[in-house]
Design a protein around this motif. Sequence first.
Motif, PDB file in Angstrom:
ATOM      1  N   ILE A  89       2.400   5.639   8.052  1.00  0.00           N
ATOM      2  CA  ILE A  89       2.751   4.271   7.607  1.00  0.00           C
ATOM      3  C   ILE A  89       4.406   3.920   7.382  1.00  0.00           C
ATOM      4  N   MET A  90       4.917   4.894   7.106  1.00  0.00           N
ATOM      5  CA  MET A  90       6.723   4.857   7.022  1.00  0.00           C
ATOM      6  C   MET A  90       6.928   4.308   8.145  1.00  0.00           C
ATOM      7  N   ASP A  91       6.673   5.051   9.514  1.00  0.00           N
ATOM      8  CA  ASP A  91       6.849   4.791  10.983  1.00  0.00           C
ATOM      9  C   ASP A  91       6.709   3.045  11.023  1.00  0.00           C
ATOM     10  N   ALA A  92       5.314   2.840  10.599  1.00  0.00           N
ATOM     11  CA  ALA A  92       5.049   1.378  10.859  1.00  0.00           C
ATOM     12  C   ALA A  92       5.954   0.373  10.033  1.00  0.00           C
ATOM     13  N   VAL A 134       9.923  -7.349  -0.291  1.00  0.00           N
ATOM     14  CA  VAL A 134       9.728  -5.912  -0.532  1.00  0.00           C
ATOM     15  C   VAL A 134       8.199  -5.548  -0.463  1.00  0.00           C
ATOM     16  N   VAL A 135       8.249  -4.302   0.030  1.00  0.00           N
ATOM     17  CA  VAL A 135       6.924  -3.692   0.392  1.00  0.00           C
ATOM     18  C   VAL A 135       6.802  -2.229  -0.264  1.00  0.00           C
ATOM     19  N   ILE A 136       5.621  -2.056  -0.692  1.00  0.00           N
ATOM     20  CA  ILE A 136       5.389  -0.687  -1.275  1.00  0.00           C
ATOM     21  C   ILE A 136       4.022   0.083  -0.828  1.00  0.00           C
ATOM     22  N   GLY A 137       4.071   1.047  -0.665  1.00  0.00           N
ATOM     23  CA  GLY A 137       2.859   1.981  -0.332  1.00  0.00           C
ATOM     24  C   GLY A 137       2.220   2.624  -1.579  1.00  0.00           C
ATOM     25  N   ALA A 138       1.181   2.947  -1.521  1.00  0.00           N
ATOM     26  CA  ALA A 138       0.143   3.290  -2.655  1.00  0.00           C
ATOM     27  C   ALA A 138       0.429   2.307  -3.935  1.00  0.00           C
ATOM     28  N   ALA A 139      -0.062   1.202  -3.361  1.00  0.00           N
ATOM     29  CA  ALA A 139       0.605  -0.099  -4.388  1.00  0.00           C
ATOM     30  C   ALA A 139      -0.162  -0.362  -5.510  1.00  0.00           C
ATOM     31  N   THR A 140      -1.463   0.525  -5.735  1.00  0.00           N
ATOM     32  CA  THR A 140      -2.173   0.380  -6.868  1.00  0.00           C
ATOM     33  C   THR A 140      -2.170   1.414  -7.668  1.00  0.00           C
ATOM     34  N   ALA A 187       9.022   9.019  13.548  1.00  0.00           N
ATOM     35  CA  ALA A 187       9.034   8.433  14.895  1.00  0.00           C
ATOM     36  C   ALA A 187      10.236   7.670  15.300  1.00  0.00           C
ATOM     37  N   ASN A 188      10.738   6.713  14.160  1.00  0.00           N
ATOM     38  CA  ASN A 188      11.721   5.802  14.315  1.00  0.00           C
ATOM     39  C   ASN A 188      12.871   5.901  13.689  1.00  0.00           C
ATOM     40  N   LEU A 189      13.494   7.213  13.914  1.00  0.00           N
ATOM     41  CA  LEU A 189      14.804   7.515  12.953  1.00  0.00           C
ATOM     42  C   LEU A 189      16.038   6.642  13.388  1.00  0.00           C
ATOM     43  N   ALA A 190      15.788   6.522  14.648  1.00  0.00           N
ATOM     44  CA  ALA A 190      17.047   5.576  15.265  1.00  0.00           C
ATOM     45  C   ALA A 190      17.234   4.157  14.656  1.00  0.00           C
TER      46      ALA A 190
END
Length: 246
Positions: free
Chosen positions: A141-144, A60-66, A172-175
């Motif tokens: 970041i979500m695209d990546a 599992v991955v999270i952004g703004a992790a801190t 960018a990568n909705l598909a």
Amino acid sequence: MGMGGWQEYSVVDGNAVGALRKVDTTHVPLSHYLGTVGMPGVAAWYGLVKIIAPKAGDTVVIGAATGAVGSAFAALAKARGCRAVGIAGGTEKCRYALEELGFDACIDYKEHSDVQAMSKALKEACPNGIDGYFENVGGWIMDAVMLRMNAFSRVALCGMIAGYDGAPLPMANLALMLINRMKIEGFIVSEHMEVWPDALKELGTLVGTGKLRPRETMAQGIAAAPEAFWGLLKGKNFGKQLVKLI
Ligand SMILES: NC(=O)c1ccc[n+]([C@@H]2O[C@H](COP(=O)([O-])OP(=O)(O)OC[C@H]3O[C@@H](n4cnc5c(N)ncnc54)[C@H](OP(=O)(O)O)[C@@H]3O)[C@@H](O)[C@H]2O)c1
């Protein structure tokens, strides 16, 4: 504890259900009830437990992790047998994520500063792909992250702070949502009051037993509140941003 406005004083009806909550500061410092043992912590809990719903062995991955929400995520994920990977801004925040918050890996998005570099770093940090993503940021970041999501993976959409200054956040990568049969679900934590007791019990135990020591950044006085808020959009806070009124 209660929800007020940006004000030094307020008058509330003490009998109204939920207006004010008495908190126990024997084991949990008072300010943490505004952070990990409060609304932000419950947001981390809800997105992970109810939307990502991980199995042991998942990544599992999270952004703004801190940040306020992100701080509790690794401990909750590790308790469920997951590999927890954070994304944060700067080497100091990433070191803290690894050494204090319990993340297995943390990627500095200021070093890996475009979709290609972030996607490569995610491949190294998540050799089995990503089963669950907790989104706090949005944008590139979500695209990546989307490029590394597994089939039947889940995304808990908690926040998209990269767009809070009004910037558009195209995806960018909705598909890949279709190709990977993904589930993406947004949530507002205050609409799920039924989970708060269980979530606060787990979060309170983590903090009360010293297993989780979340950081805080304290601004002094209400006049400092606008700048403190603005700082959230630039990552100036380290941990939960608080404003001490008196
Ligand atoms: N859905 C809900 O019910 C709910 C409840 C609470 C919070 N939230 C959301 O959860 C998110 C986190 O809130 P929080 O209170 O815990 O804040 P926080 O993480 O303590 O602070 C915000 C952090 O976001 C990162 N950030 C800001 N702008 C960015 C950008 N353009 N690109 C990448 N990272 C950026 C910064 O961390 P770095 O320095 O690491 O970049 C900053 O420290 C927000 O989106 C908030 O709206 C949602």
